[in-house]
Design a protein around this motif. Structure first.
Motif, PDB file in Angstrom:
ATOM      1  N   LYS A   1       0.839  -1.204   0.000  1.00  0.00           N
ATOM      2  CA  LYS A   1       0.000   0.000   0.000  1.00  0.00           C
ATOM      3  C   LYS A   1       0.877   1.259   0.000  1.00  0.00           C
ATOM      4  O   LYS A   1       0.551   2.249  -0.648  1.00  0.00           O
TER       5      LYS A   1
ATOM      6  N   LEU B   1       2.184   1.850  -3.437  1.00  0.00           N
ATOM      7  CA  LEU B   1       1.154   2.339  -4.357  1.00  0.00           C
ATOM      8  C   LEU B   1       0.906   3.841  -4.206  1.00  0.00           C
ATOM      9  O   LEU B   1       0.367   4.473  -5.115  1.00  0.00           O
ATOM     10  N   LEU B   2       1.294   4.396  -3.073  1.00  0.00           N
ATOM     11  CA  LEU B   2       1.107   5.834  -2.880  1.00  0.00           C
ATOM     12  C   LEU B   2       2.132   6.643  -3.668  1.00  0.00           C
ATOM     13  O   LEU B   2       1.970   7.836  -3.868  1.00  0.00           O
TER      14      LEU B   2
ATOM     15  N   ALA C   1       0.695   3.289 -14.979  1.00  0.00           N
ATOM     16  CA  ALA C   1      -0.626   2.688 -14.785  1.00  0.00           C
ATOM     17  C   ALA C   1      -0.541   1.167 -14.745  1.00  0.00           C
ATOM     18  O   ALA C   1      -1.200   0.523 -13.932  1.00  0.00           O
ATOM     19  N   GLY C   2       0.311   0.583 -15.624  1.00  0.00           N
ATOM     20  CA  GLY C   2       0.437  -0.872 -15.677  1.00  0.00           C
ATOM     21  C   GLY C   2       0.996  -1.439 -14.386  1.00  0.00           C
ATOM     22  O   GLY C   2       0.522  -2.456 -13.878  1.00  0.00           O
TER      23      GLY C   2
ATOM     24  N   ARG D   1       0.846  -0.008 -11.447  1.00  0.00           N
ATOM     25  CA  ARG D   1      -0.145   0.192 -10.380  1.00  0.00           C
ATOM     26  C   ARG D   1      -1.216  -0.888 -10.431  1.00  0.00           C
ATOM     27  O   ARG D   1      -1.611  -1.445  -9.410  1.00  0.00           O
ATOM     28  N   LEU D   2      -1.670  -1.177 -11.653  1.00  0.00           N
ATOM     29  CA  LEU D   2      -2.683  -2.224 -11.816  1.00  0.00           C
ATOM     30  C   LEU D   2      -2.141  -3.561 -11.336  1.00  0.00           C
ATOM     31  O   LEU D   2      -2.849  -4.323 -10.670  1.00  0.00           O
ATOM     32  N   TYR D   3      -0.887  -3.847 -11.652  1.00  0.00           N
ATOM     33  CA  TYR D   3      -0.254  -5.116 -11.246  1.00  0.00           C
ATOM     34  C   TYR D   3      -0.228  -5.242  -9.722  1.00  0.00           C
ATOM     35  O   TYR D   3      -0.650  -6.260  -9.157  1.00  0.00           O
TER      36      TYR D   3
ATOM     37  N   LEU E   1      -2.006  -3.582  -7.508  1.00  0.00           N
ATOM     38  CA  LEU E   1      -3.356  -3.615  -6.929  1.00  0.00           C
ATOM     39  C   LEU E   1      -3.985  -4.993  -7.081  1.00  0.00           C
ATOM     40  O   LEU E   1      -4.692  -5.459  -6.193  1.00  0.00           O
TER      41      LEU E   1
ATOM     42  N   LEU F   1      -2.436  -7.142  -4.524  1.00  0.00           N
ATOM     43  CA  LEU F   1      -2.997  -6.787  -3.218  1.00  0.00           C
ATOM     44  C   LEU F   1      -4.355  -7.452  -3.015  1.00  0.00           C
ATOM     45  O   LEU F   1      -4.619  -8.075  -1.987  1.00  0.00           O
ATOM     46  N   ASN F   2      -5.225  -7.324  -3.999  1.00  0.00           N
ATOM     47  CA  ASN F   2      -6.574  -7.883  -3.882  1.00  0.00           C
ATOM     48  C   ASN F   2      -6.564  -9.408  -3.945  1.00  0.00           C
ATOM     49  O   ASN F   2      -7.495 -10.043  -3.459  1.00  0.00           O
TER      50      ASN F   2
END
Lengths: 179, 153
Positions: free
Chosen positions: B41, B44-45, B50-51, B53-55, B57, B60-61
């Protein structure tokens, strides 16, 4: 003995089948081209050009010179190429008939060849390949609207506050006034 | 006995170290998950493409798994503070530079055997929990989840 027979092409009756290159020729030159594909024409090198010239209506002792001049004119060459497609299409029913005859006659010397020819087209040999593509490049997803929306969804699910804009979308205003 | 990734030894060491410490009700692997979520987390701040960040996230999920790690726990954990990030840096130094294993043939990844072994320890984990109220909240959710009967599948 000739293998295939074609119906003699009558350029006056079948004029709608002729292409633009043939139609651009004079009537005598057109007749010359049609005569090259005549069923009764001799083989090339055995008087084909002279035969075609005579068929087209040329006369005289120097007919071979005339025939040669006509045959190597660029417009006539283009017309020969165009007309040959029409002639091949006219021959194809005979070709199919020949294969069929060879196929139906077990004693025919080309019986096996005809059978394999037909099988290759009706039941072509199938091959299967398993291709494994591995891509170990780092993620390079473009910052499209869909990606940004998905990022926002996943960030909300993870309880993250509003994240800064991705660096793909960064920009800087440049002052272009002379200092 | 050592498994192919060599984690058995570090797990056994962590379990031995935890034996005489007060029970925090967490599984050894859950401690690692919680701390890694806090670190991710924090990453991510920062600014990233974008790629990437998506990876991260998605990673993380993907931590969410049944009652072991619930969506509520994921939401509760706060990004690691600079002190926690420094603690991570120190832990990472325990891992030898050649500490890799092949996640699949021809694709080596860092194993982090020794740093993960330390994160499994209650005394080490308690320092992260003390600095991150979100981790404490996640622990409470975790304990509460296990005290409830399992949801119908």
């Amino acid at each position: 003995m000739r293998k295939f027979t074609t119906t003699p092409f009558n350029q006056n009756e079948n004029v709608e089948q002729l292409g633009p290159k043939m139609m651009a020729l004079s009537e005598k030159h057109r007749s010359f081209v049609v005569a090259l594909f005549d069923e009764a024409a001799p083989a090339h090198g055995a008087g084909l050009l002279n035969f075609a010239a005579r068929k087209a209506g040329y006369l005289g002792k120097a007919i071979s010179v005339t025939a040669s001049r006509i045959a190597y004119r660029p417009d006539v060459q283009a017309a020969i190429k165009e007309f040959s497609h029409l002639a091949v299409r006219a021959i194809s029913p005979d070709a199919i008939r020949a294969v069929r005859n060879a196929l139906l006659d077990p004693g025919h010397k080309d019986n096996i060849r005809a059978a394999s020819l037909v099988l290759e087209r009706v039941l072509p040999v199938e091959t299967m390949h398993t291709v494994r593509v591995e891509d170990h490049r780092p993620p390079t997803v473009e910052a499209t609207e869909a990606v940004l929306r998905r990022i926002a969804e996943l960030a909300a699910q993870a309880g993250l506050p509003a994240l800064p804009a991705p660096i793909d979308a960064d920009f800087k205003v440049v002052d272009d006034k002379p200092s | 006995m050592t498994d192919e990734r060599g984690y058995s030894d570090v797990i056994r060491l962590a379990v031995d170290a935890n034996r005489n410490l007060p029970d925090d009700g967490l599984h050894e692997f859950t401690r690692i998950e919680i701390v890694l979520v806090a670190m991710t987390k924090r990453l991510l701040l920062g600014k990233m493409k974008a790629g990437e960040r998506l990876y991260y996230l998605r990673e993380l999920n993907d931590r969410v798994f049944d009652r072991q790690f619930t969506p509520e726990m994921l939401q509760a954990i706060e990004p690691a503070c600079p002190t926690q990030m420094q603690m991570f840096d120190e832990l990472w130094k325990l891992d030898p530079p050649d500490d890799f294993y092949e996640i699949e043939p021809g694709r080596p990844v860092r194993a982090h055997r020794y740093s993960f072994g330390m994160l499994m320890r209650k005394d080490v984990f308690s320092h992260f929990a003390g600095l991150n109220p979100g981790i404490r909240a996640a622990i409470a959710i975790y304990k509460n989840g296990w005290s409830q009967p399992a949801a119908e599948a």
